[in-house]
Design an enzyme around this catalytic site. Structure first.
Site, PDB file in Angstrom:
ATOM      1  N   LYS A  13      34.930  23.826  43.290  1.00  0.00           N
ATOM      2  CA  LYS A  13      36.215  24.136  43.813  1.00  0.00           C
ATOM      3  C   LYS A  13      36.019  24.448  45.404  1.00  0.00           C
ATOM      4  CE  LYS A  13      37.656  27.570  41.553  1.00  0.00           C
ATOM      5  NZ  LYS A  13      36.564  27.837  40.544  1.00  0.00           N
ATOM      6  N   ARG A  88      45.626  30.846  39.598  1.00  0.00           N
ATOM      7  CA  ARG A  88      44.779  31.227  38.532  1.00  0.00           C
ATOM      8  C   ARG A  88      45.145  31.388  37.311  1.00  0.00           C
ATOM      9  NH1 ARG A  88      39.537  31.650  41.882  1.00  0.00           N
ATOM     10  NH2 ARG A  88      37.982  32.525  40.619  1.00  0.00           N
ATOM     11  N   ARG A 127      22.864  29.401  41.968  1.00  0.00           N
ATOM     12  CA  ARG A 127      23.692  29.425  43.282  1.00  0.00           C
ATOM     13  C   ARG A 127      23.494  30.556  44.474  1.00  0.00           C
ATOM     14  NH1 ARG A 127      30.335  28.847  43.326  1.00  0.00           N
ATOM     15  NH2 ARG A 127      30.226  31.304  42.269  1.00  0.00           N
ATOM     16  N   ARG A 160      25.942  35.676  45.074  1.00  0.00           N
ATOM     17  CA  ARG A 160      27.151  36.553  44.562  1.00  0.00           C
ATOM     18  C   ARG A 160      26.589  37.661  43.761  1.00  0.00           C
ATOM     19  NH1 ARG A 160      32.002  32.585  44.529  1.00  0.00           N
ATOM     20  NH2 ARG A 160      32.625  34.118  43.034  1.00  0.00           N
ATOM     21  N   ARG A 171      33.670  35.469  33.527  1.00  0.00           N
ATOM     22  CA  ARG A 171      34.547  34.735  34.445  1.00  0.00           C
ATOM     23  C   ARG A 171      34.954  33.301  33.707  1.00  0.00           C
ATOM     24  NH1 ARG A 171      30.609  34.213  39.026  1.00  0.00           N
ATOM     25  NH2 ARG A 171      32.091  32.705  40.097  1.00  0.00           N
TER      26      ARG A 171
HETATM   27  P1  AMP Z   1      35.810  32.536  43.460  1.00  0.00           P
HETATM   28  O1  AMP Z   1      35.253  32.792  44.660  1.00  0.00           O
HETATM   29  O2  AMP Z   1      37.346  31.720  43.447  1.00  0.00           O
HETATM   30  O3  AMP Z   1      35.080  32.160  42.187  1.00  0.00           O
HETATM   31  O4  AMP Z   1      36.703  34.160  43.147  1.00  0.00           O
HETATM   32  C1  AMP Z   1      35.921  35.285  42.964  1.00  0.00           C
HETATM   33  C2  AMP Z   1      36.914  36.281  42.380  1.00  0.00           C
HETATM   34  O5  AMP Z   1      38.002  36.666  43.157  1.00  0.00           O
HETATM   35  C3  AMP Z   1      37.483  36.105  41.247  1.00  0.00           C
HETATM   36  O6  AMP Z   1      36.484  36.378  40.035  1.00  0.00           O
HETATM   37  C4  AMP Z   1      38.508  37.095  41.051  1.00  0.00           C
HETATM   38  O7  AMP Z   1      38.152  38.541  40.912  1.00  0.00           O
HETATM   39  C5  AMP Z   1      39.017  37.146  42.441  1.00  0.00           C
HETATM   40  N1  AMP Z   1      39.839  35.901  42.560  1.00  0.00           N
HETATM   41  C6  AMP Z   1      39.589  34.835  43.419  1.00  0.00           C
HETATM   42  N2  AMP Z   1      41.241  34.221  43.236  1.00  0.00           N
HETATM   43  C7  AMP Z   1      41.669  34.802  42.419  1.00  0.00           C
HETATM   44  C8  AMP Z   1      43.330  34.656  42.107  1.00  0.00           C
HETATM   45  N3  AMP Z   1      43.951  33.375  42.590  1.00  0.00           N
HETATM   46  N4  AMP Z   1      43.719  35.626  41.301  1.00  0.00           N
HETATM   47  C9  AMP Z   1      43.146  36.572  41.033  1.00  0.00           C
HETATM   48  N5  AMP Z   1      41.773  36.778  41.316  1.00  0.00           N
HETATM   49  C10 AMP Z   1      41.225  36.058  42.116  1.00  0.00           C
END
Ligand code: AMP
Length: 214
Positions: A13, A88, A127, A160, A171
């Site tokens: 993404k 999400r 990653r 990360r 996740r």
């Molecule tokens: P990502 O970098 O998109 O994988 O997001 C990392 C983490 O941020 C996720 O596992 C959630 O804990 C939080 N997060 C990111 N986007 C959202 C969202 N739209 N709603 C809720 N939590 C989010």
């Protein structure tokens, strides 16, 4: 244009949202990055989000929406946005639709980047990400030229904390339960663009742009 980009963790993404934003001259809003910034700054919101992120859970809807709305209020977003990692879940999707409708706007398309689970696990466990510019690398598939350093900006690469196998499994579980229903939501709205997420960055990026043009 308002475009939503979604898919499982590791689907690409972030990489693709940045590609599409550049090609189509749109602002890239990544909620994961907004959460990581808040955590780094030690804000109240950050403290609340930290434990959710460490467990692989979603942050609270209210806080997520607040962050997105604040970012969207900046005038550079007026011409269009690529949303990366937002919405999400169905609640967030409905709130986004309502917020845009109030401004006489709407989500034009939602791009679903499809990648098989086995490939997702491989991508996430290997990653590495640049701390400074967020450029992702993979230890065997796309390593940096100098170990530990970003090819683009020279920043330090890190893994990360939520890219460990236990958290990754959580996740993915959260994705299938909460986010995958968006496929149905945007199909019913006639806005879904499904794209095969396996391939080079430019290759997948071209598929997305072509899908959006259709
Ligand atoms: P990502 O970098 O998109 O994988 O997001 C990392 C983490 O941020 C996720 O596992 C959630 O804990 C939080 N997060 C990111 N986007 C959202 C969202 N739209 N709603 C809720 N939590 C989010």
């Amino acid at each position: 244009m308002y475009i939503v980009l979604f898919g499982a963790p590791g689907a690409g993404k972030g990489t693709q949202a940045s590609y599409v934003a550049q090609q189509m001259n749109l602002v890239h809003i990544a909620t994961g990055d907004l959460f990581r910034q808040a955590i780094e700054q030690g804000t109240e919101l950050g403290m609340q989000a930290k434990s959710d992120m460490e467990k692989g859970l979603l942050g609270p809807n209210e806080l997520t929406i607040k962050m997105v709305m604040e970012r969207m209020a900046v005038p550079d977003c007026e011409t269009g946005v690529v949303f990366d990692g937002f919405p999400r879940n169905l609640g967030q999707a409905e709130t986004l639709d309502e917020a845009l409708e109030k401004q006489g706007k709407a989500v034009d398309n939602a791009v679903y980047i499809k990648v098989a689970e086995e490939e997702l696990l491989k991508r996430l466990t290997g990653r590495w990400v640049c701390r400074k510019c967020q450029q992702p690398y993979h230890e065997t598939e796309s390593p940096p030229k100098i170990q530990g350093k970003c090819d683009k900006c020279g920043g330090e690469l890190y893994q990360r904390p939520d890219d460990n196998i236990e958290t990754i499994k959580n996740r993915l579980g959260v994705y299938f339960k909460e986010t995958a229903p968006l496929i149905d939501y945007y199909t019913k709205a006639g806005k879904l663009v499904e794209v095969d997420g396996v391939g080079g960055i430019d290759e997948v990026g071209r598929r997305i742009i072509e899908g959006l043009r259709k």
